[in-house]
Each structure stands twice: as structure tokens, then as C-alpha cells.
Design an enzyme around this catalytic site. Structure first.
Site, PDB file in Angstrom:
ATOM      1  N   GLU A 201       1.357  -1.482   0.066  1.00 50.64           N
ATOM      2  CA  GLU A 201       0.138   0.087  -0.467  1.00 50.64           C
ATOM      3  C   GLU A 201       0.533   1.116  -0.188  1.00 50.64           C
ATOM      4  OE1 GLU A 201      -2.912   0.127   3.165  1.00 50.64           O
ATOM      5  OE2 GLU A 201      -3.709  -2.065   2.400  1.00 50.64           O
TER       6      GLU A 201
ATOM      7  N   ALA B 107      -8.899  -0.210  16.449  1.00 48.61           N
ATOM      8  CA  ALA B 107     -10.255  -0.165  17.245  1.00 48.61           C
ATOM      9  C   ALA B 107     -11.730  -1.440  16.759  1.00 48.61           C
ATOM     10  CB  ALA B 107     -10.757   1.447  16.313  1.00 48.61           C
TER      11      ALA B 107
ATOM     12  N   ASP C 147     -18.760   1.852  11.505  1.00 51.40           N
ATOM     13  CA  ASP C 147     -17.620   1.339  11.096  1.00 51.40           C
ATOM     14  C   ASP C 147     -16.967   2.912   9.726  1.00 51.40           C
ATOM     15  OD1 ASP C 147     -14.306   0.747  11.158  1.00 51.40           O
ATOM     16  OD2 ASP C 147     -15.127  -1.026   9.595  1.00 51.40           O
TER      17      ASP C 147
ATOM     18  N   CYS D 119     -11.817 -15.901  11.648  1.00 46.78           N
ATOM     19  CA  CYS D 119     -11.216 -16.467  11.724  1.00 46.78           C
ATOM     20  C   CYS D 119     -11.580 -15.625  10.071  1.00 46.78           C
ATOM     21  CB  CYS D 119     -10.675 -17.813  11.097  1.00 46.78           C
ATOM     22  SG  CYS D 119     -11.333 -19.207  12.292  1.00 46.78           S
TER      23      CYS D 119
ATOM     24  N   CYS E 165      -9.049 -13.170   8.164  1.00 50.82           N
ATOM     25  CA  CYS E 165      -7.456 -12.898   6.987  1.00 50.82           C
ATOM     26  C   CYS E 165      -7.930 -13.906   6.072  1.00 50.82           C
ATOM     27  CB  CYS E 165      -6.486 -13.706   8.219  1.00 50.82           C
ATOM     28  SG  CYS E 165      -6.227 -12.283   8.884  1.00 50.82           S
TER      29      CYS E 165
HETATM   30 CA    CA Z   1     -12.582   0.054  11.077  1.00 52.59          CA
END
Ligand code: CA
Length: 714
Positions: A92, A205, A328, A631, A634
Site C-alpha cells: 500500500e 479500533a 465503521d 477466522c 484473514c
Molecule cells: Ca474500522
């Protein structure tokens, strides 16, 4: 029954300020490495040959005055050199180039110095992050780049360290812990340097932390100040008046839930004239406000842009994009500063396209809202009220009494992928995400330190059972390059891509916008109209933003390629079919070059060979719920991996309960990034997850065979 509900859910499913081109940028007095100082950073816009800081200038416009590569010449752009990162995790970083040297990062916070003309390797610094730490990463082992100052290069390390390197050698000058390393903090963002202070935030967070930004002395690594973004336990007293004010907007005992969240994991910008530092603040812990702050409240400074004094960290003003954030909807997205003529006067504005789907133009001296409009599909609010500065929410969007499907999703209408602004066209170039997510109130919520604590039921369930319904969702998974006019708050043009999660953008004086794409292209578009003029096959998805620089009169374009990040990990169902291998490298282009990449002779795929299903349906179902909580982040929604990490359905481990448990709970693969989950799962639960994976492996095998048969019949 949860699953039926979840299945049902998803099935619903220019001309600003004259450029003073006569100004000559200050030049380094010596040929020392990374000879960046205050004067050079303040004049970075005129220093066309270099890219001195993350967003090129303190204004973070990601606009370059270079124009050798332009609409007429771009067809002659070719690969000058490439540098392999040798990693299969996400990339990134925006590279810096300072006086002929490129400083860039790959996954696990590894820093590389390269000759910017040839790609020749100069040095590499590997902070040797304990791979187990990935269990505290929401969104891959990524890093977005370094900062430079007077012979040093600074990197925020995934495990919370801040490290100062000798820019000439890559040797460590100092290294400090910026966080309590027992807590699930991570660092993925690029530091910035203002007047001898290196600034760094953190993430975490989702897992349960209290967000803050810190400033350190560049020479000693001593902390100068720290600004918390959310209040702590009021009984312990407040650090400052801003925290006291913020505490009045919270209810309940948020500090017990990991600390409230509000991490500063990416955006920063700086106005030297106003002497204001702007930071973007993230979501709460957990996402769901009903749990985090029972009885409501705006929950400052979650999802806010906050202006601080860079000398002291003193609070000056804030603007909250999503009061009482519950989806979020971070405001950590890239912040751009510009001077813009509005209503007959030149205003000093700040622009952001945060996750919540609205594009904001603020007066950056006062924090006053100038305008806001939705830049992508938005279903949770109708508009932003200009009187109150608050979004007008749609009934039910807070999913308290019944589930609600919301666009943008928890990955936002725009995520961390940097946008850019061209003062020539007056347009902002946004890598837009456009797809929904289902949210629901959980039947119960137990805060589990160190695991993802979203406090929602819909998100952790997500994909419908039926393959037909999953396939029907595919057209909803959209992504585009959007050119947005911030003066009129309207779209100027758009280019639809093949799906979401495309790269950040770069605007240049050559009337060009550059962007890499999820489907493996690095492309140039005309900045005023969005016409696609050129592209290059990158062999891998690109999510990072490009940058440009000049050496000996030649303009270079460079991008760090390599598929990864949150969407790549989680949305395997939609990633896998078109999956490109992750081939992580720096790709650098110039006019007249004709370099070729070596052939890639593999594509990731899953080989299914599951053992028979012997567990009870109840065990499989229990395993499903545990998998999605523990899980999925990922290994992918509904056990379909994005293939950056193993697809468990194809793993030999599912054949043997003991071997499986050794990995899941004893951590025998911890050095490869599969941490022990013994703190979260007992043996029976680990076995239930195995039963669920076996069921999904059979499902995957059948689907693969059916598709092969259909393709043979064609
Ligand atoms: Ca977040």
C-alpha cells in the site's frame, strides 16, 4: 437460524491559487541522503523533481506539476525498471523520491532504498515483526510508507514501534514503542514530519484500543505530546479540556470495551500559514453505538476531522462526519487542502471523502462546513443538513430493531486509497467503492479483548447460503474512478472498473490521472474527461497510489504493485474467480522505455480433497459462527479465501483433528503468521470450526465440478 437471517439480509441486497512557477525550490546544501528540512518541505510543491512526503506536499494534493508525460506523449510510456518485494501480502506504500533515491515499504513494515533511476537496490531494513502480530491486524500486514527528515527515514512498524533509520545505510538510529505492546494496536500508516517532530498514529479500533496521535523528537525519539481522540474513564480525570468536552457526548462505560476506539490510522495534512495539523479519526469499539454508548450520544471525536496545533497537540476545532458512528464509518480517509474560489472569494478549504459516502468541503481555518454531497450511493442518510452540519439519517439505518442493509459498506465509499486534486481541472479524483453490507443487532455481545469486536450480527455473517444468490450479488460489487467537482459538489466524470478495491490516484500537469486497478492494470486517463489513454499489465492487483519524479530531465511514474488489504482478504467469494497472483514489486515507467516483466505462469486456485462429513449439523453451524467471528478477517467470508492466505477448504489439516488443533490452538505455524487462538477457542470450538470448513470444502468441490462440467459442455 442466524444464518438464515443473514442469508436473507444479503439477498436484499481550476484554478485555485496561481502557481508561482518562477519560484525556485530550495536545494540541499550537501549530497547527504534524505536531506529534507523545513524549508524544503514548505516549498515541496515547487520541487518538481522530488516527492518529499507521503502526499507529496503538506497539502496532500498528490498533484505533480511535471508534464513531460502528457496526453500527447503518454502512449510512449514504458517500463523503465522493476524491483521485486518478495512478499505475498498487500502493498500500500507511496514511495518517496529524494535527490535520486527512492524510499519505499513492503508488507511487514520492511523499508527499501533504491536508486530511483535504475531500481538498483541500496539497502533494506527489516524490523522483523513477530508474524503472530497479524492477529491484531484488521486489514493485512500492510504499510503505507515512510517520512524523511535531515538524513533520517522514519517508519511506523506494524507492532507499534516507530523506527528512525540512517537514510544512507538503513541502520537503526533509534527505535521506540509508541503503544502498550500488550494491547492490540497496529501501525500501517505513514508518519509525517513537521518542524522536527515526527507524527504517528495507530490502528486497532476493531480489536479494542483507545486512539491517539503522538509527536516524537526526530533526533532523540522522545515523546513531545500525545493527543487522545476519545475520553478515558472520567473518574481518572481528563488529559485536557477537549477530552472533558468529548466525554459529555458518551454514555455507559465505553472505556471498559477496550478504550472506545477512534484510531488515527492514516490521514494527516498541515497548513503552515494557519499552523494547523489536521487528522482523521476512525470508528468506535465496537462499531455498534447501542453497545458502545447505551442511550446514544455523538461520541466525540469518533469519525471526525480534528485540527491541532502541531507544536503542542492542543485541540483547535473538530468536524464530526458521522455523529454517533455505528457502521465503521471512519473519517481516516485522505485529507486534501486547497485554496479555492467559492462565491467570489478564495477560501482555504479542507476536503475529505470519508467512508460514509459524503464529500465534505470545510473551511480549514474554522472547521465550518461549506458544503457536502454524496459522492457514491448512500442509503443510511438522505443528505447533510447545512444548518446543523449533520447527516439526516434514514429511519432504521441504525439496525436497532431490525437488520438494515447499508450502502456504503463497512469498507466505505472510499477507503485509505489516496485521492488526488488537480488545481488545473479543479477536480478531485476518488477511488470509489460502491457495495452494500448488512448490519444487525447481535443477540448478545461479549467483549473479547484482542479479537474483532464489531458488535453487529450482519457483518460477521454476510454471504447468503445459496450460490445463485451469491452470484446475484456480484453486480452489486462496484468500484470506479470518480472525478468530483468540489465547487459544485457534482460528478464531472466516471470510469467504471471491473470491481471494487482499485488503487489510489495521482494527478499531473500533463492533464493526466494515473491509477492502478484491482484487475492488474496501471492506467492513465485524461484529467478533464476521463478518457483512457494508456495502460500496462501489472500481473497483480494494484491498490497503492502512484507517484512521479524527475531525474536528468526525464519524468518517471512509479507505483508499488501488489494485491492485498481488507477487501482482498475478506471478499474471497468475489475476488477468487478473477484472482490474480500477488506479485509485489515497484514498477517504474518513463517515455521510450520498453521493459518487460517475466512471465507469470501460475494462478492461485484451491484444490479440494475434503474428508467425509461426520460432525453433527449443530457442530457445523456452531463452527460457522465461530469462524466468522475469529477466522474470517484473514481467511475470508464463509471460508472462501482471497488467496493471500491459505483457503482452509483446500488445506490438508482438515483431515486430522489433532494436527488442526495444533495449528489453531498450539500455534505451531505462528512464525508464518497463524497465531495461536487458545485464548479464544477451546478444543471443542476448534473442532467445530474444522467441521464447518469440511462442510464448506464439500460445497466448494461440488461447485468447482459443476462449473467444470458446464464449461466442458460449452
Ligand atoms: Ca474500522
Amino acid at each position: 437460524m442466524i444464518r438464515a437471517l443473514i442469508a436473507a439480509l444479503f439477498s436484499i441486497l481550476a484554478a485555485c491559487g496561481d502557481r508561482q512557477s518562477e519560484v525556485v525550490a530550495p536545494q540541499p546544501e550537501t549530497t547527504a541522503a534524505a536531506a529534507v528540512d523545513a524549508a524544503r518541505l514548505l516549498a515541496a510543491d515547487d520541487d518538481t523533481a522530488n516527492w518529499l512526503s507521503y502526499g507529496r506536499t503538506y497539502s496532500e494534493q498528490r498533484y505533480s506539476p511535471l508534464k513531460q508525460v502528457n496526453t500527447d506523449s503518454v502512449a510512449g510510456l514504458g517500463l523503465a525498471w522493476s524491483f521485486d518485494f518478495n512478499t505475498q501480502r498487500g502493498i500500500e506504500a507511496t514511495s518517496l523520491v529524494i535527490d535520486g533515491v527512492m524510499y519505499t515499504t513492503s508488507s511487514w513494515s520492511i523499508v527499501h532504498a533504491l536508486d530511483a533511476r535504475t531500481g538498483e537496490h541500496l539497502w533494506t531494513y527489516d524490523p522483523e515483526v513477530d508474524r503472530e502480530k497479524i492477529k491484531h491486524g484488521c486489514c493485512d500486514a500492510v504499510n503505507r510508507g515512510v517520512a524523511a527528515w535531515k538524513g533520517q527515514v522514519f517508519v511506523g512498524v506494524f507492532d507499534g514501534r516507530l523506527v528512525a533509520l540512517d537514510a544512507a545505510t538503513g541502520k537503526v538510529n533509534w527505535s521506540i514503542d509508541t503503544v502498550d505492546s500488550a494491547l492490540p494496536y497496529t501501525i500501517t500508516g505513514a508518519p509525517r514530519v513537521i518542524d522536527g517532530k515526527v507524527l504517528i498514529g495507530n490502528g486497532g479500533a476493531e480489536f479494542g484500543v483507545r486512539g491517539f496521535l503522538s509527536a516524537y523528537d526526530v533526533d532523540s525519539g522522545d515523546m513531545i505530546w500525545r493527543f487522545y481522540t476519545v475520553p478515558g474513564n472520567p473518574e481518572l480525570g481528563f488529559e485536557n479540556d477537549a477530552m472533558k468536552m468529548a466525554a459529555e457526548t458518551w454514555n455507559g462505560q465505553w472505556w471498559e470495551l477496550g478504550g472506545g476506539g477512534g484510531t488515527v490510522w492514516d490521514a494527516m495534512a498541515y497548513d503552515p500559514e494557519l499552523d494547523l495539523l489536521y487528522i482523521g479519526v476512525g470508528n468506535g469499539t465496537p462499531w455498534n453505538r447501542e453497545i458502545r454508548s447505551p442511550g446514544g450520544g455523538d461520541n466525540l471525536f469518533l469519525s471526525s476531522i480534528v485540527a491541532l496545533r502541531p507544536d503542542s497537540g492542543e485541540y483547535v476545532w473538530h468536524y464530526q462526519t458521522t455523529p454517533g458512528e455505528t457502521w465503521d464509518y471512519t473519517a481516516t480517509q485522505h485529507i486534501i487542502l486547497a485554496d479555492m474560489e467559492l462565491g467570489g472569494e478564495v477560501r482555504k478549504v479542507l476536503m475529505q471523502a470519508p467512508k460514509n459516502g459524503f464529500f465534505y468541503v470545510l473551511d480549514r481555518a474554522s472547521g465550518e462546513l461549506i458544503s457536502a454531497n454524496n459522492y457514491t450511493n448512500v442509503t443510511w442518510a438522505t443528505h447533510v443538513d447545512m444548518e446543523t452540519g449533520r447527516p439526516v439519517e434514514v429511519d432504521g439505518a441504525r439496525y436497532i430493531d431490525s437488520p438494515f442493509v447499508v450502502t456504503p459498506s463497512y469498507l466505505g465509499g472510499h477507503n485509505w486509497h489516496p485521492m488526488s486534486y488537480s488545481p488545473d481541472t479543479g477536480l478531485v479524483y476518488i477511488p470509489v467503492l460502491d457495495f452494500p453490507a448488512a448490519y444487525g443487532q447481535p443477540e448478545d455481545f461479549l467483549y473479547r479483548p484482542g479479537t474483532a469486536n464489531t458488535g453487529t450480527s450482519g457483518v460477521v455473517g454476510s454471504l447468503p447460503d445459496s450460490q445463485a444468490e451469491r452470484d446475484a450479488m456480484r453486480p452489486l460489487m462496484q468500484g470506479r474512478l470518480l472525478a468530483w467537482n468540489p465547487r459544485t459538489q457534482e460528478e464531472a466524470w466516471r470510469v467504471e472498473h471491473n470491481g471494487p478495491w482499485n488503487g489510489g490516484t495521482l494527478a499531473t500537469a500533463g492533464n493526466l490521472v494515473f491509477q492502478g486497478t484491482a484487475d492488474g492494470k496501471f492506467a492513465a486517463f485524461t484529467a478533464n474527461t476521463g478518457e483512457r489513454l494508456w495502460d500496462f499489465g501489472t500481473q497483480t492487483g494494484v491498490v497503492a497510489a502512484p507517484m512521479t519524479y524527475e531525474i536528468d530531465g526525464e519524468q518517471y511514474l512509479s507505483v508499488a504493485a501488489g494485491w492485498g488489504g481488507a477487501y482482498a482478504l475478506v471478499f474471497g467469494e468475489y475476488v477468487q474467480a478473477e484472482s490474480l497472483p500477488n506479485v509485489s514489486r515497484v514498477l517504474t515507467f518513463k517515455l521510450g522505455a520498453d521493459g518487460q516483466l517475466p512471465e507469470v505462469d501460475w494462478r492461485p486456485s484451491v484444490v479440494f480433497n475434503p474428508p467425509p462429513r461426520t460432525a453433527s449439523e449443530d457442530a457445523e453451524e456452531a463452527g460457522f459462527a465461530l469462524y466468522q467471528d475469529t477466522c474470517m478477517g484473514c481467511h475470508g467470508l464463509n471460508a472462501v479465501s482471497g488467496l493471500l492466505v491459505p483457503d482452509l477448504r483446500g488445506s490438508g489439516l482438515i483431515h486430522d483433528a489433532d494436527s488442526w488443533d495444533k495449528v489453531v490452538r498450539e500455534g505451531i505455524l505462528a512464525k508464518r503468521g497463524m497465531a495461536s487462538f487458545a485464548d479464544y477457542l477451546d478444543r471443542e470450538q476448534s473442532e467445530a470450526i474444522r467441521a464447518y470448513i469440511i462442510r464448506e470444502a464439500h460445497r466448494g468441490k461440488q461447485l468447482q465440478e459443476a462449473r467444470a462440467a458446464a464449461s466442458a459442455a460449452r
